[in-house]
Design a protein around this motif. Structure first.
Motif, PDB file in Angstrom:
ATOM      1  N   GLN A  84      48.498  43.934  43.769  1.00 47.92           N
ATOM      2  CA  GLN A  84      48.556  45.287  44.346  1.00 47.92           C
ATOM      3  C   GLN A  84      49.367  45.314  45.643  1.00 47.92           C
ATOM      4  O   GLN A  84      49.398  46.330  46.338  1.00 47.92           O
ATOM      5  CB  GLN A  84      47.126  45.793  44.648  1.00 47.92           C
ATOM      6  CG  GLN A  84      46.146  45.654  43.503  1.00 47.92           C
ATOM      7  CD  GLN A  84      46.574  46.439  42.279  1.00 47.92           C
ATOM      8  OE1 GLN A  84      46.916  47.614  42.374  1.00 47.92           O
ATOM      9  NE2 GLN A  84      46.591  45.782  41.122  1.00 47.92           N
TER      10      GLN A  84
ATOM     11  N   LEU B 189      42.591  40.554  37.946  1.00 47.95           N
ATOM     12  CA  LEU B 189      41.874  41.331  38.966  1.00 47.95           C
ATOM     13  C   LEU B 189      40.431  40.858  39.143  1.00 47.95           C
ATOM     14  O   LEU B 189      39.836  41.078  40.198  1.00 47.95           O
ATOM     15  CB  LEU B 189      41.958  42.827  38.659  1.00 47.95           C
ATOM     16  CG  LEU B 189      43.276  43.434  39.178  1.00 47.95           C
ATOM     17  CD1 LEU B 189      43.653  44.699  38.433  1.00 47.95           C
ATOM     18  CD2 LEU B 189      43.207  43.718  40.680  1.00 47.95           C
TER      19      LEU B 189
ATOM     20  N   TYR C  63      44.553  40.675  46.897  1.00 50.21           N
ATOM     21  CA  TYR C  63      45.047  41.444  45.744  1.00 50.21           C
ATOM     22  C   TYR C  63      46.567  41.303  45.631  1.00 50.21           C
ATOM     23  O   TYR C  63      47.326  42.205  45.958  1.00 50.21           O
ATOM     24  CB  TYR C  63      44.633  42.917  45.856  1.00 50.21           C
ATOM     25  CG  TYR C  63      43.160  43.109  45.640  1.00 50.21           C
ATOM     26  CD1 TYR C  63      42.627  43.101  44.356  1.00 50.21           C
ATOM     27  CD2 TYR C  63      42.290  43.272  46.716  1.00 50.21           C
ATOM     28  CE1 TYR C  63      41.259  43.257  44.146  1.00 50.21           C
ATOM     29  CE2 TYR C  63      40.928  43.429  46.517  1.00 50.21           C
ATOM     30  CZ  TYR C  63      40.426  43.423  45.227  1.00 50.21           C
ATOM     31  OH  TYR C  63      39.073  43.571  45.032  1.00 50.21           O
TER      32      TYR C  63
ATOM     33  N   ASP D  86      39.063  46.653  44.344  1.00 51.56           N
ATOM     34  CA  ASP D  86      39.793  46.963  45.594  1.00 51.56           C
ATOM     35  C   ASP D  86      39.378  48.271  46.267  1.00 51.56           C
ATOM     36  O   ASP D  86      39.558  48.429  47.474  1.00 51.56           O
ATOM     37  CB  ASP D  86      41.340  46.844  45.510  1.00 51.56           C
ATOM     38  CG  ASP D  86      42.078  48.036  44.872  1.00 51.56           C
ATOM     39  OD1 ASP D  86      41.491  49.103  44.692  1.00 51.56           O
ATOM     40  OD2 ASP D  86      43.273  47.849  44.575  1.00 51.56           O
TER      41      ASP D  86
ATOM     42  N   GLU E 232      40.919  38.240  41.643  1.00 53.40           N
ATOM     43  CA  GLU E 232      41.248  38.812  42.951  1.00 53.40           C
ATOM     44  C   GLU E 232      40.020  39.440  43.621  1.00 53.40           C
ATOM     45  O   GLU E 232      39.827  39.286  44.821  1.00 53.40           O
ATOM     46  CB  GLU E 232      42.392  39.823  42.801  1.00 53.40           C
ATOM     47  CG  GLU E 232      43.698  39.115  42.446  1.00 53.40           C
ATOM     48  CD  GLU E 232      44.897  40.034  42.230  1.00 53.40           C
ATOM     49  OE1 GLU E 232      45.989  39.523  41.931  1.00 53.40           O
ATOM     50  OE2 GLU E 232      44.734  41.270  42.358  1.00 53.40           O
TER      51      GLU E 232
END
Ligand SMILES: [Zn+2]
Length: 212
Positions: free
Chosen positions: A175, A58, A172, A17, A61
């Motif tokens: 997040q 993740l 994400y 990210d 993602e």
């Protein structure tokens, strides 16, 4: 003049990210101008995930987010260093970066700013400066981790680039509650940087090194 057209661009993200947050709109613009973009994540932050998610969440993602930006799946490289411990593996990371330089030979490297206070971000910034000292190096901004930032360089982007950056970051799911993931913040920062550079939208960077 520094160009984004037909370049080899490498984006270094300490965590999945960071690259999209720091330069997602620039990635979108560079791809639309025929550049090749490589995205390298060093940690998938498994230890920071809420317990209800699978350990590889993740990874899923970042694959989705980078594909939304238009980055080729083969140009996404994911390492599995432990979050907040990148500085424990400084030498191995430097060797990874040296290998990436030999393999990709980028023209421009986007990386965390030298003024980033996160321990993982500053480790990548420092080791990348060593490994890529013969490339143009631009430090991206992550304002919540920058006590100050030299905004030396502005890259203008379009409404579509900003929209694509926000769409990528929406991948994400884990997040989504972070303040800096909010659409309002992401768009506002692009507007601020646009105003500073006499355009509509932009992203700002610290110039670490420029080779013309
Ligand atoms: Zn990070």
């Amino acid at each position: 003049m520094l160009q984004l057209k037909n370049k080899k661009i490498l984006v270094l993200a300490p965590h999945t990210d960071d690259g999209e947050l720091g330069c997602g709109a620039t990635i979108s613009r560079a791809l639309s101008e025929g550049s090749e973009v490589y995205y390298v994540a060093f940690s998938t932050a498994e230890d920071s995930l809420p317990p209800e998610f699978p350990r590889d969440q993740l990874v899923k993602e970042v694959k989705e987010a980078t594909s939304r930006l238009g980055i080729d799946r083969e140009h996404l490289i994911i390492y599995n260093y432990e979050v907040r411990k990148l500085n424990y593996h400084r030498q191995q990371i430097l060797e990874d970066l040296v290998q990436l330089n030999a393999k990709i030979s980028p023209d421009i490297v986007f990386m965390p700013s030298t003024q980033d206070i996160h321990q993982d971000h500053i480790t990548i910034s420092q080791e990348a400066t060593r490994a890529f000292k013969y490339c143009t190096l631009l430090g991206y901004e992550l304002p919540w981790n920058n006590l100050s930032l030299n905004t030396d360089c502005f890259i203008s982007v379009t409404e579509e680039d900003v929209r694509r950056k926000i769409f990528a970051l929406e991948a994400y799911i884990t997040q989504r509650n972070r303040k800096y993931m909010g659409k309002g913040f992401l768009r506002s920062l692009a507007v601020v940087r646009g105003v500073q550079s006499d355009g509509e939208y932009a992203e700002a960077f610290e110039v670490i090194r420029v080779l013309l």
